[in-house]
Enzyme design. Structure first.
Site, PDB file in Angstrom:
ATOM      1  N   GLU A 247      34.893  38.073  -7.978  1.00 11.71           N
ATOM      2  CA  GLU A 247      34.688  37.141  -6.861  1.00 11.71           C
ATOM      3  C   GLU A 247      33.589  36.185  -7.280  1.00 11.71           C
ATOM      4  OE1 GLU A 247      32.351  36.092  -3.267  1.00 11.71           O
ATOM      5  OE2 GLU A 247      32.961  38.169  -2.896  1.00 11.71           O
ATOM      6  N   CYS A 281      28.635  33.502  -0.223  1.00 13.75           N
ATOM      7  CA  CYS A 281      29.733  32.885  -0.982  1.00 13.75           C
ATOM      8  C   CYS A 281      30.692  32.126  -0.080  1.00 13.75           C
ATOM      9  CB  CYS A 281      30.499  33.951  -1.761  1.00 13.75           C
ATOM     10  SG  CYS A 281      29.520  34.805  -2.997  1.00 13.75           S
TER      11      CYS A 281
END
Length: 474
Positions: A247, A281
């Site tokens: 990720e 994020c």
């Protein structure tokens, strides 16, 4: 002064060298502790211990592994205040937020325990008479888990809980910015009675991390981090053709249609951008506003973002906290200065504060263009650039004109618009009339440079498995 030792093969081990990693509180810049920096020999010993433990752990029934995970979750809950205290000191979070992160980590651990009776294979029709094809799901072996600084407790369990229920063992490298909370988690491992070698946690430099990730027993490397870190992990994977699960960066676009609830959207976006100083994020990183409501929405954002104060959350939990370090503060301010030099208008913030702590004020930029660095590169801080669009097709074109594709946001009351964006947005997630929250029963996965594989839910758990096809003639 607190000194933490590395944890592997079921115990906290006296360090093999004098090398230490210093840990600072980013809100005060005071030293809060040291951790031992693992040597390459210690790191290899940890992977060896994990490989030995996996032979037994992987042979347990999945329901037996689930019972261990539930006991571990109970230990995390019991340890939540201690984990939270360590996390608050090393991250600048409030004690309440940090302790709740530990409790949320316990929740995701229990969630993955529920997969015990749901890890399924397949029976596939064969082209050959009197033959069956059985596709089985099996553990990979040892998993290297590389944990970020922003949500280090939750992300640690987000990685290891699915790895463990699938029958793997883990070697964890926490961020060197936030390692103290990881060793409080290690104490919960001991309290839960998890077998030695199943969970190993060590702090280390990059060279030692490379020795872990390229060890012949490591079959999967899972990372939450930057694109550059992802490239390094892919290089590590070459050694053993290990499986990557990455990720990486995000640049969440928020599209605000003319029919949107503007008050709701503005409040949610400002909260997204200022929670943990924008170090998420999936935090909103660029806002595209329909030209009919652009001025009105910009005014709302300016009022709301200008009302957010920053400071030490140990003193006032309602404040926005600090960035992770001085380098982040410097880099973000430089991005803002370059944006203004390129023609953006500074509406709020944009000034380096005086005094201790790695703070940066909530900052709003209008008059931005799609080709600006502030639109094209991840900020990872409390800076919000705003652009104007004419129609939904133009908004989609700008939102998709990007290297990243992790998460996205749409505010509209028109279901046709919602469906159009849902079918056209180039991102792993779309949130309609809300900002991202990563439900752990979903699947958190990015498109483009935002990653390979993903976390959470059934599909995140299956990342930690490999298949065996059994062709049985009878």
């Amino acid at each position: 002064m607190q000194l933490e030792r590395n944890f592997y093969n079921g115990q906290f081990v006296d360090p093999a060298s004098d090398a230490l990693i210093a840990v600072y509180n980013p809100a005060t810049e005071t030293l809060v502790g040291h951790v031992s920096a693992a040597t390459a020999d210690e790191a290899i010993a940890a992977v060896d211990a994990a490989a030995i433990a996996q032979k037994t752990w992987g042979k347990l029934t999945s329901i037996e592994r689930a019972e261990h995970l539930r006991t571990f979750a109970d230990a995390l809950d019991a340890q939540a205040e201690a984990i939270g205290t360590a996390l608050a000191n090393e991250s600048g979070k409030s004690l309440s937020d940090a302790s709740n992160e530990a409790r949320y980590a316990a929740q995701i651990t229990r969630y993955h325990a529920e997969w015990a009776r749901r890890i399924e294979g397949e029976i596939i029709p064969s082209d050959t008479p009197d033959e069956n094809l059985f596709l089985q799901r099996e553990p990979i072996g040892v998993v290297a888990c590389l944990i970020p600084f922003n949500y280090p407790v939750y992300t640690l369990l987000r990685k290891i809980a699915p790895a463990l229920i699938a029958g793997n063992t883990v070697v964890v490298r926490p961020s060197n910015n936030t390692p103290l909370s990881a060793f409080e988690i290690a104490r919960a491992v001991v309290k839960a009675g998890i077998a030695p070698g199943v969970i190993n946690i060590l702090t280390m430099d990059h060279a030692t991390a490379a020795s872990v990730c390229t060890h012949k027993a490591v079959g999967l490397i899972t990372l939450t981090g930057s694109v550059n870190a992802g490239r390094i992990v892919l290089d590590y994977c070459k050694a053993n053709i290990a499986k990557p699960s990455l990720e990486l960066g995000g640049k969440t676009p928020a599209i605000i249609e003319a029919d949107a609830n503007l008050e709701q959207a503005a409040s949610a976006i400002v909260a997204s951008k200022t929670t943990h100083c924008g170090q998420l994020c999936t935090a909103v990183e660029r806002v595209y506003v329909h030209e009919r409501v652009y001025d009105q929405f910009l005014a709302l954002l300016k009022t709301k973002i200008g009302a957010v104060d920053f400071g030490d959350r140990a003193k006032d939990a309602n404040l926005m906290g600090p960035l992770v370090n001085a380098s982040s503060q410097k880099n973000i301010h430089a991005m803002v200065e370059r944006a203004v030099a390129a023609g953006a208008v500074l509406e709020v913030g944009g000034v380096l504060p005086e005094g201790p702590g790695h703070f940066y004020p909530p900052t709003l930029l209008s008059g931005c263009r799609q080709d600006m660095e502030i639109i094209q590169e991840e900020i990872f801080g409390p800076v919000l650039p705003v652009l104007k669009y004419r129609d939904i097709d133009e908004a989609l074109a700008m939102a998709n004109d990007h290297q990243f594709g992790l998460s996205s946001v749409l505010y509209t009351e028109n279901y046709r618009t919602a469906m159009k964006v849902a079918n056209a947005i180039e991102a792993g997630e779309l949130y309609v009339n809300r900002t991202p929250a990563d439900p752990y029963q979903g699947f958190h996965a990015g498109w483009k440079r935002s990653g390979l594989g993903g976390d959470d839910g059934k599909h995140g758990m299956l990342e930690f498995t490999q298949t065996r096809l059994v062709v049985m003639k009878y």
